[in-house]
Design a protein around this motif. Structure first.
Motif, PDB file in Angstrom:
ATOM      1  N   VAL A 138       2.317   1.754  -1.920  1.00 54.20           N
ATOM      2  CA  VAL A 138       1.121   1.326  -2.642  1.00 54.20           C
ATOM      3  C   VAL A 138       1.147   1.925  -4.053  1.00 54.20           C
ATOM      4  CG1 VAL A 138      -1.410   1.547  -2.737  1.00 54.20           C
ATOM      5  CG2 VAL A 138      -0.284   0.954  -0.585  1.00 54.20           C
ATOM      6  N   TYR A 139       1.746   3.101  -4.167  1.00 50.88           N
ATOM      7  CA  TYR A 139       1.863   3.780  -5.453  1.00 50.88           C
ATOM      8  C   TYR A 139       3.172   3.446  -6.172  1.00 50.88           C
ATOM      9  CZ  TYR A 139      -2.230   6.677  -4.677  1.00 50.88           C
ATOM     10  OH  TYR A 139      -3.510   7.119  -4.505  1.00 50.88           O
ATOM     11  N   GLY A 140       4.004   2.633  -5.561  1.00 48.15           N
ATOM     12  CA  GLY A 140       5.341   2.411  -6.077  1.00 48.15           C
ATOM     13  C   GLY A 140       5.533   1.115  -6.822  1.00 48.15           C
ATOM     14  N   ARG A 142       4.144  -6.852  -7.413  1.00 43.73           N
ATOM     15  CA  ARG A 142       3.398  -7.959  -6.795  1.00 43.73           C
ATOM     16  C   ARG A 142       1.952  -8.020  -7.292  1.00 43.73           C
ATOM     17  NH1 ARG A 142       4.099  -4.632  -2.258  1.00 43.73           N
ATOM     18  NH2 ARG A 142       2.102  -3.816  -1.572  1.00 43.73           N
ATOM     19  N   ASN A 143       1.663  -7.178  -8.285  1.00 40.45           N
ATOM     20  CA  ASN A 143       0.341  -7.155  -8.913  1.00 40.45           C
ATOM     21  C   ASN A 143      -0.763  -6.852  -7.897  1.00 40.45           C
ATOM     22  OD1 ASN A 143      -1.103  -7.222 -11.301  1.00 40.45           O
ATOM     23  ND2 ASN A 143      -1.621  -9.389 -11.094  1.00 40.45           N
ATOM     24  N   ASP A 144      -0.482  -5.914  -6.998  1.00 41.44           N
ATOM     25  CA  ASP A 144      -1.425  -5.490  -5.973  1.00 41.44           C
ATOM     26  C   ASP A 144      -2.607  -4.803  -6.648  1.00 41.44           C
ATOM     27  OD1 ASP A 144      -2.770  -4.481  -3.776  1.00 41.44           O
ATOM     28  OD2 ASP A 144      -1.048  -3.375  -2.972  1.00 41.44           O
ATOM     29  N   GLY A 145      -3.789  -5.316  -6.446  1.00 45.86           N
ATOM     30  CA  GLY A 145      -4.981  -4.759  -7.077  1.00 45.86           C
ATOM     31  C   GLY A 145      -5.576  -3.566  -6.366  1.00 45.86           C
ATOM     32  N   PHE A 146      -5.143  -3.317  -5.127  1.00 44.81           N
ATOM     33  CA  PHE A 146      -5.757  -2.242  -4.339  1.00 44.81           C
ATOM     34  C   PHE A 146      -5.637  -0.864  -4.996  1.00 44.81           C
ATOM     35  CE2 PHE A 146      -5.955   0.901  -0.909  1.00 44.81           C
ATOM     36  CZ  PHE A 146      -7.199   0.608  -0.387  1.00 44.81           C
ATOM     37  N   PRO A 147      -4.468  -0.471  -5.517  1.00 41.42           N
ATOM     38  CA  PRO A 147      -4.394   0.879  -6.104  1.00 41.42           C
ATOM     39  C   PRO A 147      -5.410   1.104  -7.223  1.00 41.42           C
ATOM     40  CG  PRO A 147      -2.197  -0.013  -5.821  1.00 41.42           C
ATOM     41  CD  PRO A 147      -3.159  -1.134  -5.531  1.00 41.42           C
ATOM     42  N   ASN A 148      -5.570   0.138  -8.098  1.00 36.96           N
ATOM     43  CA  ASN A 148      -6.524   0.325  -9.195  1.00 36.96           C
ATOM     44  C   ASN A 148      -7.966   0.175  -8.723  1.00 36.96           C
ATOM     45  OD1 ASN A 148      -4.491   0.922 -10.931  1.00 36.96           O
ATOM     46  ND2 ASN A 148      -4.614  -0.955 -12.117  1.00 36.96           N
TER      47      ASN A 148
END
Length: 181
Positions: free
Chosen positions: A55-57, A63-69
């Motif tokens: 998730v931090y990588g 994949r433009n994952d919005g969860f971390p931000n």
């Protein structure tokens, strides 16, 4: 009535604030904060962590994952609430302090449980590649602290809030006893 203080809760809120902010800004500053980025020196330990928790990588970033931000944004709100609790408890004496601390700890607990649930329901998609020792040392134990301490804070401040409400109810009952409506 003076605000009841719990030194350990104040210390948790105070000492975790820099960690939370450091973590949030790592996410907000990706890719510059990641290995190879010009600001990576500030977040050097994340060079390892981004390999433990994807998730931090790079995969999450690509994949433009919005969860971390999104999670980091919530971390900022929680930290502001933590500071508000500290101010109300130790400076202004505002009686709403336990409610603010309770809400902040509930947010932290809920978000952390959501993070773990997400990982469980996706089949350990971001951490399943680790051996057990790596997972235990770098993911379960550190993240588990964010379940244990907020749970204890919710319990403790919840008891304080309930006691205050009980006292207020008894006082209100005594004040209105014998009066006709």
């Amino acid at each position: 009535m003076a605000v009841k203080t719990h030194v350990w809760i104040s210390l948790w809120f105070l000492l975790t604030a820099p960690v939370i902010l450091w973590d949030a800004f790592y996410c907000f500053m990706r890719p510059r904060s990641m290995t190879g980025g010009d600001l990576h020196w500030i977040w050097e330990p994340y060079g390892l962590y981004q390999e433990v928790d994807h998730v931090y990588g790079v995969e999450s970033l690509q994949r433009n994952d919005g969860f971390p931000n999104a999670q980091s944004f919530m971390n900022i709100i929680e930290t502001l609430l933590n500071f508000t609790y500290l101010y109300f408890t130790h400076v202004s004496g505002a009686t709403v302090a336990p409610l603010i601390g309770f809400a902040a700890a509930t947010m932290t607990l809920s978000k952390t449980v959501l993070y773990w649930a997400q990982e469980f329901y996706c089949g350990w998609c971001a951490t399943g590649h680790n051996d057990f020792k790596t997972l235990l040392v770098f993911w379960i134990l550190p993240n588990g602290l964010w379940i244990v301490f907020p749970s204890l804070i919710v319990y403790t401040l919840g008891k304080d809030i309930a006691a205050t409400l009980g006292t207020a109810q008894r006082r209100a009952f005594k004040a209105t006893s014998g009066k006709k409506n």
